[in-house]
Design a protein around this motif. Structure first.
Motif, PDB file in Angstrom:
ATOM      1  N   GLY A  80      -6.257  -7.116  -1.362  1.00 24.02           N
ATOM      2  CA  GLY A  80      -5.509  -6.198  -0.478  1.00 24.02           C
ATOM      3  C   GLY A  80      -5.925  -4.759  -0.731  1.00 24.02           C
ATOM      4  N   LEU A  81      -6.292  -4.045   0.313  1.00 22.51           N
ATOM      5  CA  LEU A  81      -6.691  -2.632   0.164  1.00 22.51           C
ATOM      6  C   LEU A  81      -5.716  -1.690   0.862  1.00 22.51           C
ATOM      7  CD1 LEU A  81     -10.526  -1.953   0.624  1.00 22.51           C
ATOM      8  CD2 LEU A  81      -9.179  -1.941  -1.469  1.00 22.51           C
ATOM      9  N   GLY A  82      -5.236  -2.104   2.005  1.00 20.30           N
ATOM     10  CA  GLY A  82      -4.347  -1.251   2.797  1.00 20.30           C
ATOM     11  C   GLY A  82      -2.980  -1.112   2.130  1.00 20.30           C
ATOM     12  N   ALA A  83      -2.332   0.009   2.411  1.00 26.77           N
ATOM     13  CA  ALA A  83      -0.971   0.194   1.897  1.00 26.77           C
ATOM     14  C   ALA A  83      -0.088  -0.903   2.500  1.00 26.77           C
ATOM     15  CB  ALA A  83      -0.457   1.570   2.306  1.00 26.77           C
ATOM     16  N   GLY A  84       0.730  -1.505   1.683  1.00 30.95           N
ATOM     17  CA  GLY A  84       1.650  -2.522   2.210  1.00 30.95           C
ATOM     18  C   GLY A  84       1.021  -3.892   2.397  1.00 30.95           C
ATOM     19  N   VAL A  85      -0.221  -4.061   1.968  1.00 32.39           N
ATOM     20  CA  VAL A  85      -0.846  -5.392   2.024  1.00 32.39           C
ATOM     21  C   VAL A  85      -0.749  -5.992   0.621  1.00 32.39           C
ATOM     22  CG1 VAL A  85      -2.931  -6.695   2.571  1.00 32.39           C
ATOM     23  CG2 VAL A  85      -2.410  -4.604   3.850  1.00 32.39           C
ATOM     24  N   ARG A  86       0.185  -6.918   0.473  1.00 29.14           N
ATOM     25  CA  ARG A  86       0.549  -7.401  -0.866  1.00 29.14           C
ATOM     26  C   ARG A  86       0.008  -8.804  -1.133  1.00 29.14           C
ATOM     27  NH1 ARG A  86       5.603  -4.886   0.977  1.00 29.14           N
ATOM     28  NH2 ARG A  86       5.878  -6.858   2.056  1.00 29.14           N
ATOM     29  N   VAL A  87      -0.039  -9.138  -2.412  1.00 27.17           N
ATOM     30  CA  VAL A  87      -0.436 -10.500  -2.806  1.00 27.17           C
ATOM     31  C   VAL A  87       0.497 -11.495  -2.118  1.00 27.17           C
ATOM     32  CG1 VAL A  87      -0.601 -12.118  -4.747  1.00 27.17           C
ATOM     33  CG2 VAL A  87      -1.418  -9.760  -5.014  1.00 27.17           C
ATOM     34  N   GLY A  88      -0.094 -12.504  -1.496  1.00 27.09           N
ATOM     35  CA  GLY A  88       0.688 -13.507  -0.765  1.00 27.09           C
ATOM     36  C   GLY A  88       0.750 -13.242   0.725  1.00 27.09           C
ATOM     37  N   ASP A  89       0.434 -12.010   1.146  1.00 23.66           N
ATOM     38  CA  ASP A  89       0.369 -11.710   2.578  1.00 23.66           C
ATOM     39  C   ASP A  89      -0.866 -12.380   3.196  1.00 23.66           C
ATOM     40  OD1 ASP A  89       2.599 -10.135   2.318  1.00 23.66           O
ATOM     41  OD2 ASP A  89       1.609  -8.229   2.742  1.00 23.66           O
ATOM     42  N   VAL A  90      -0.890 -12.397   4.512  1.00 23.02           N
ATOM     43  CA  VAL A  90      -1.999 -13.015   5.233  1.00 23.02           C
ATOM     44  C   VAL A  90      -2.557 -11.990   6.222  1.00 23.02           C
ATOM     45  CG1 VAL A  90      -2.595 -14.856   6.865  1.00 23.02           C
ATOM     46  CG2 VAL A  90      -1.069 -15.346   4.953  1.00 23.02           C
ATOM     47  N   VAL A  91      -3.887 -11.906   6.291  1.00 29.12           N
ATOM     48  CA  VAL A  91      -4.525 -10.980   7.235  1.00 29.12           C
ATOM     49  C   VAL A  91      -5.413 -11.771   8.195  1.00 29.12           C
ATOM     50  CG1 VAL A  91      -6.039  -8.976   7.525  1.00 29.12           C
ATOM     51  CG2 VAL A  91      -4.565  -9.130   5.501  1.00 29.12           C
TER      52      VAL A  91
END
Ligand code: ADE
Length: 243
Positions: A80-91
Motif C-alpha cells: 500500500g502506498l496511497g494514504a488510507g490504503v491499508r493492509v487487508g484492503d483490495v485495489v
C-alpha cells in the motif's frame, strides 16, 4: 472458444484455483507451466506471472500467442502506498505506471519511450466486473467493515519496496508528475503494456499485503498464505460467474 487467462503472482495464490480446475491439462511452454481447463463453467488458462516485469511480460505474451486467450485477469498482492490504503484492503487497478522507468532527459520521467504515454489503462468493462466481484467477495467473506475496496492507479517496478522512506520518496516522486498511486507491485504494468500492444482486455486486482515499509518483508509471506489466496479465490469465482 473464449479463454480467460487468470494470472497469479505466486504459487500460493494459484493453488486454490488449481484444486478447482476441471479437466486440467498441464502444458509446459517457455519454461512455464500453463493449466488449461474449466473453472466455474468458463474455459480458462491458469498461469504464474513469475516475479518482475520481464518475467510477467513473457508469461502474458505466451498466453496471447500460444494459448490464444481473449482476456487476461491478474490477481496478486501489493504494497500500500496511497494514504488510507491499508493492509487487508483490495485495489482494482484503473491504470498502471512503471515507477522505475526513467529515460529522461530524452523522454519525460516515467514515459515509456516510443509510446508517448506513461500509463497503460485497464479495460473499463472487465475492470467493472472485477470491481463488482471484489465487492461481492468482501461481503461474502464477512470481513471487518474497515476493509476498503479501492479503484485507481498502481505502480510497478523491479524492486520489492521495503522501507518507509523509500515508499515515501516513490509516492512523492510519482505524485510530482501527476501520478497519484495507491499501491506498488512488480508485474502489472508489464502485463498492461503487452495487452495494449495486442489490443487485449486486461484487468487486475491486488490485495494489500504490507505498507511497503520496514515491516513489509515480515508481513508479506504470512499475508499471502493466510489471506490473499482466499481473497483471490473468492474474487475469481465471482468474476467468472459474471462473464
Ligand atoms: N508486492 C507486495 N508487496 C510489495 C512491495 N512492498 N513492493 C513491491 N511489490 C510488492
Amino acid at each position: 472458444m473464449t479463454f480467460t487467462a487468470i494470472l497469479s503472482a505466486l504459487a500460493e495464490e494459484q493453488q486454490g484455483l488449481l484444486e478447482l480446475l476441471q479437466q486440467p491439462q498441464k502444458i509446459n511452454h517457455a519454461g512455464r507451466d500453463f493449466w488449461q481447463g474449466s473453472l466455474y463453467g468458463q474455459p480458462v488458462v491458469l498461469a504464474l506471472s513469475r516475479i518482475g516485469k520481464v518475467a510477467a511480460a513473457t508469461t502474458a505474451t505466451a498466453l496471447i500467442e500460444r494459448f490464444k486467450v481473449s482476456r487476461i485477469v491478474f490477481t496478486g498482492v501489493a504494497g500500500g502506498l496511497g494514504a488510507g490504503v491499508r493492509v487487508g484492503d483490495v485495489v482494482v487497478a484503473t491504470e498502471f505506471v512503471q515507477h522505475d522507468l526513467d529515460a529522461s532527459p530524452i523522454f519525460p520521467r516515467y514515459e515509456v519511450p516510443l509510446y508517448g504515454q506513461s500509463r497503460f489503462a485497464c479495460d473499463a468493462a472487465l475492470s467493472a466486473l472485477l470491481l463488482a466481484a471484489g465487492r461481492a467477495s468482501l461481503q461474502g467473506l464477512a470481513l471487518s467493515p474497515t476493509v476498503t475496496l479501492h479503484h485507481g492507479l498502481i505502480a510497478s517496478g523491479d524492486r520489492f519496496v521495503s522501507g518507509a522512506q523509500e515508499a515515501q520518496a516513490l509516492r512523492e516522486s510519482l505524485q510530482d508528475q501527476g501520478h497519484a498511486v495507491l499501491a506498488v507491485e512488480m508485474e502489472g504494468a508489464a502485463v498492461a503494456q503487452v495487452c495494449f500492444d495486442y489490443g487485449l482486455p486486461f484487468a487486475a486486482v491486488r490485495t494489500i499485503s504490507d505498507r511497503a515499509d520496514d515491516q513489509a518483508h515480515v508481513d508479506f509471506p504470512v499475508f499471502v498464505r493466510d489471506v490473499a489466496s482466499l481473497y483471490a479465490q473468492a474474487m475469481v469465482r465471482q468474476l467468472l460467474q459474471s462473464l
